[in-house]
Every structure is written in C-alpha cells, then in structure tokens.
Design a protein around this motif. Structure first.
Motif, PDB file in Angstrom:
ATOM      1  N   PRO A 100       0.810  -1.219   0.000  1.00 34.56           N
ATOM      2  CA  PRO A 100       0.000   0.000   0.000  1.00 34.56           C
ATOM      3  C   PRO A 100       0.845   1.272   0.000  1.00 34.56           C
ATOM      4  N   ALA A 101       1.963   1.256   0.732  1.00 32.88           N
ATOM      5  CA  ALA A 101       2.858   2.418   0.736  1.00 32.88           C
ATOM      6  C   ALA A 101       3.487   2.604  -0.636  1.00 32.88           C
ATOM      7  N   GLN A 102       3.897   1.516  -1.280  1.00 25.33           N
ATOM      8  CA  GLN A 102       4.464   1.600  -2.629  1.00 25.33           C
ATOM      9  C   GLN A 102       3.481   2.234  -3.606  1.00 25.33           C
ATOM     10  N   LEU A 103       2.243   1.776  -3.568  1.00 28.30           N
ATOM     11  CA  LEU A 103       1.250   2.274  -4.515  1.00 28.30           C
ATOM     12  C   LEU A 103       0.983   3.763  -4.294  1.00 28.30           C
ATOM     13  N   ALA A 104       0.968   4.183  -3.029  1.00 25.79           N
ATOM     14  CA  ALA A 104       0.734   5.596  -2.735  1.00 25.79           C
ATOM     15  C   ALA A 104       1.879   6.458  -3.259  1.00 25.79           C
ATOM     16  N   VAL A 105       3.122   5.986  -3.078  1.00 24.17           N
ATOM     17  CA  VAL A 105       4.278   6.740  -3.572  1.00 24.17           C
ATOM     18  C   VAL A 105       4.287   6.748  -5.102  1.00 24.17           C
ATOM     19  N   ALA A 106       3.935   5.620  -5.717  1.00 20.93           N
ATOM     20  CA  ALA A 106       3.892   5.550  -7.180  1.00 20.93           C
ATOM     21  C   ALA A 106       2.907   6.574  -7.740  1.00 20.93           C
ATOM     22  N   ILE A 107       1.738   6.660  -7.139  1.00 19.66           N
ATOM     23  CA  ILE A 107       0.743   7.655  -7.572  1.00 19.66           C
ATOM     24  C   ILE A 107       1.296   9.067  -7.400  1.00 19.66           C
ATOM     25  N   ARG A 108       1.914   9.324  -6.254  1.00 17.16           N
ATOM     26  CA  ARG A 108       2.451  10.660  -5.974  1.00 17.16           C
ATOM     27  C   ARG A 108       3.521  11.050  -6.978  1.00 17.16           C
ATOM     28  N   GLU A 109       4.305  10.066  -7.438  1.00 19.88           N
ATOM     29  CA  GLU A 109       5.386  10.344  -8.377  1.00 19.88           C
ATOM     30  C   GLU A 109       4.907  10.376  -9.827  1.00 19.88           C
ATOM     31  N   GLY A 110       3.613  10.197 -10.039  1.00 19.83           N
ATOM     32  CA  GLY A 110       3.067  10.321 -11.381  1.00 19.83           C
ATOM     33  C   GLY A 110       3.050   9.045 -12.190  1.00 19.83           C
ATOM     34  N   LEU A 111       3.325   7.906 -11.575  1.00 20.84           N
ATOM     35  CA  LEU A 111       3.263   6.641 -12.303  1.00 20.84           C
ATOM     36  C   LEU A 111       1.816   6.214 -12.515  1.00 20.84           C
ATOM     37  N   SER A 112       1.586   5.492 -13.594  1.00 23.09           N
ATOM     38  CA  SER A 112       0.259   4.927 -13.840  1.00 23.09           C
ATOM     39  C   SER A 112       0.077   3.700 -12.956  1.00 23.09           C
ATOM     40  N   VAL A 113      -0.989   3.686 -12.177  1.00 19.46           N
ATOM     41  CA  VAL A 113      -1.268   2.579 -11.262  1.00 19.46           C
ATOM     42  C   VAL A 113      -2.685   2.075 -11.520  1.00 19.46           C
ATOM     43  N   PRO A 114      -2.872   0.780 -11.690  1.00 26.27           N
ATOM     44  CA  PRO A 114      -4.232   0.264 -11.893  1.00 26.27           C
ATOM     45  C   PRO A 114      -5.136   0.626 -10.712  1.00 26.27           C
ATOM     46  N   THR A 115      -6.419   0.832 -10.995  1.00 31.98           N
ATOM     47  CA  THR A 115      -7.385   1.083  -9.933  1.00 31.98           C
ATOM     48  C   THR A 115      -7.302  -0.057  -8.919  1.00 31.98           C
ATOM     49  N   THR A 116      -7.177   0.314  -7.638  1.00 27.55           N
ATOM     50  CA  THR A 116      -6.854  -0.680  -6.610  1.00 27.55           C
ATOM     51  C   THR A 116      -7.825  -0.581  -5.440  1.00 27.55           C
ATOM     52  N   LEU A 117      -8.196  -1.723  -4.905  1.00 27.84           N
ATOM     53  CA  LEU A 117      -9.010  -1.803  -3.700  1.00 27.84           C
ATOM     54  C   LEU A 117      -8.337  -2.762  -2.728  1.00 27.84           C
ATOM     55  N   ILE A 118      -8.181  -2.336  -1.477  1.00 30.31           N
ATOM     56  CA  ILE A 118      -7.751  -3.213  -0.396  1.00 30.31           C
ATOM     57  C   ILE A 118      -8.899  -3.257   0.603  1.00 30.31           C
ATOM     58  N   THR A 119      -9.422  -4.452   0.852  1.00 29.37           N
ATOM     59  CA  THR A 119     -10.617  -4.551   1.686  1.00 29.37           C
ATOM     60  C   THR A 119     -10.702  -5.908   2.381  1.00 29.37           C
TER      61      THR A 119
END
Length: 313
Positions: A123-142
């Motif tokens: 989850p931390a990786q995905l948040a940083v990836a988004i912040r840095e402008g990388l394309s990230v697939p729509t994600t749900l953690i539940t």
C-alpha cells in the motif's frame, strides 16, 4: 565489505566472485544463522560511532571500517526452540547484532535493512507511485465481501497477495501468483484478512526494471497470451533488453529515494499505447537470471556501487 545473505544464494555468489576478481576484501555471513554460534561480536561506542570486532570463523572485520554492506537475503533471527528463553535470545540477537549492522558509520548500504522493511508494504508503494506520477491500476484493499464483489463486478480484476511469504500445498513449497477473479467466487472468506484487488491491465508485455543506485537496466518479458503473472510461466518466456524512457528513469530514482533504497526491482505491465503501468517494487528482488537472458550487466553495476560507494554511469 560485508555480504549478509543465506548460505545458498547464487545471486550473491555472482557479486562476490566479481568483487574477488577486483581484489576487494569481502566477508560473507548469515547473521540470523551464524550468530552467536560461529560469529562473535564485540562493539564499542565512541564519538565516531561503533567500532570493535566482528569474528566470523577465522575472519575478522571492524564495524567502524566497513565501507559497504550488501544486505541480500539473510535468514531471520529465529528461536532454536519454542520457549521463552529462546525467544528472548532471538530478539536480543536481532536488536543487538542487527542494530550494529544497521548503524555502521560511513557505510553504504545496498540497501539498508530498515529501508527494505519499510518498502515491503505494497500500500505504501502504490501511494508513492501515484504521488510520483506513475500509472497505477485502480486498486481496492478490503476485508469487506460486499465491497470486494462490487469492485470485481465493475471490471476485469486480479487478486494478488501483499506479501510473498512461504506457502505450502501438500507440504510442497508453492507460490501464490496474481490471478483473475470470478465475481461469483467472491464470498464471506474475504472477511478473514485484507485482500488486494486491482483492475486488470490489458498488457502486451511486462518489464522488469532493475535499479542499482542511479543505473537502470530494463528487460522486456513476453509471456504466452492470456498469462497474467509471468512468474508462473518461466519456461515459456522470452526476454530482450529495452530502453527505459528518460522521464521514467527520473521517476524510479525518486521512488527509491523516498524509501532510502539503493536498489529496486520494479515490475510494469505495458499496454499497446506504450504506457508503463506500475505493479510493484521489490526492494530485494531477483535479477541474476536476467543478466544472461537479456544481456544486462547488473553484477558489474552492483560491484561498482559496493566497491566505490558511488554510481559509475
């Protein structure tokens, strides 16, 4: 120079062989397994930091003089029996020897063990990836079955674990690969833990980008049609080197800097529009097989960084 890894690690062997060829002194050991039986530590704190002696077999190193540490894949500090005293000993060893190895003065870490631990949280990786402008697939953690079913019903979806831990099937080691999710099979079992679901990217190939300091080596990985997780099809993959776009280079270096890492193995899915979709970064990922498969001089880059403490791009 220290190399901390498990006993059988052919990837570390490649780096050690190259360092030996360069006549760089290397001490290899497995902290979690060697200490304290075949490893003895005496460390004293001074205004310059920790110094003293680390004895491994017949070899000795001064913690204050260690220029670099390759924290590859050492064993964990685990009790040798199931009782309170053994658990106490294991924790003291981890915080004692592990604490010294984490605070060596003037040492270059590839990478620092605490930085590796922080970066393991997807989850931390995905948040940083988004912040840095990388394309990230729509994600749900539940852990909510209704939310999971609703998400999976909206688009083609994959599930993948957030930690690649040990997993056995019929007492045989197995991997849990990323796989497609059938909405009809999402049930109340979702309540048992957190699950990561992502929209499935219509990829045409994958890329593994190995970053060593600021040097980046990319391999295109082509798998058979319909394969979601290429790791499940090693025998049917093809590889070739591929250039990393300049803007992506800068982004990957910034990503690692956020976590304080000097190494990262990034995985991307690439679509027909040549868009690189970030999947994950393994802070201690495998790379040795790519050296031969795609002709990437990663061993040399790692040895350069460990020997010189700087990038020789």
């Amino acid at each position: 120079m220290l190399v901390a890894t498990e006993y059988e690690d052919p990837t570390a062997d490649l780096v050690i062989t190259e360092l030996n060829r360069r006549r760089v002194p290397v001490l290899r050991f497995d902290p979690g397994r060697d200490f304290p039986d075949s490893c003895v530590l005496t460390a004293r704190l001074s205004p310059d930091g920790w110094g003293g002696q680390l004895h491994v077999g017949e070899r000795t190193a001064d913690p204050g003089s260690i220029r670099s540490l390759y924290h590859r894949r050492p064993s964990t500090y685990t009790p040798n029996r199931d009782d309170q005293a053994a658990r106490f000993i294991a924790q003291e060893n981890r915080r004692g020897l592990g604490g010294i190895l984490s605070s060596l003065p003037g040492c270059l870490y590839l990478s620092h063990p605490q930085a590796i631990a922080r970066a393991e949280y997807k989850p931390a990786q995905l948040a940083v990836a988004i912040r840095e402008g990388l394309s990230v697939p729509t994600t749900l953690i539940t852990s909510d079955p209704a939310e999971a079913k609703s998400f999976v019903s909206e688009q083609p979806t994959i599930y993948k674990p957030m930690h690649a831990g040990a997993y056995d099937i019929d007492r045989e080691p197995a991997g849990i690969w990323a796989s497609s999710v059938d909405p009809g099979k999402v049930d109340d079992a979702v309540r048992h833990c957190a699950h990561l679901f992502q929209a499935q990217v219509p990829k045409v190939f994958n890329v593994r980008a190995v970053v060593v300091g600021e040097r980046i080596f990319c391999a295109r990985i082509t798998s058979p049609p319909g394969v979601i997780d290429w790791r499940a099809e090693y025998r049917n993959l093809t590889y070739e080197p591929i250039q990393c776009p300049d803007d992506m280079r800068r982004t990957l270096v910034r990503f690692l800097a956020h976590f304080g890492l000097n190494f990262g193995a990034f995985d991307f899915a690439v679509t027909t529009d040549e868009r690189w979709w970030f999947l994950e970064c393994n802070a201690n990922g495998q790379w040795a097989w790519l050296e031969d498969a795609a002709g990437l001089p990663i061993t040399t880059a790692i040895a350069d960084l460990l020997e010189n403490g700087e990038n020789n791009a």
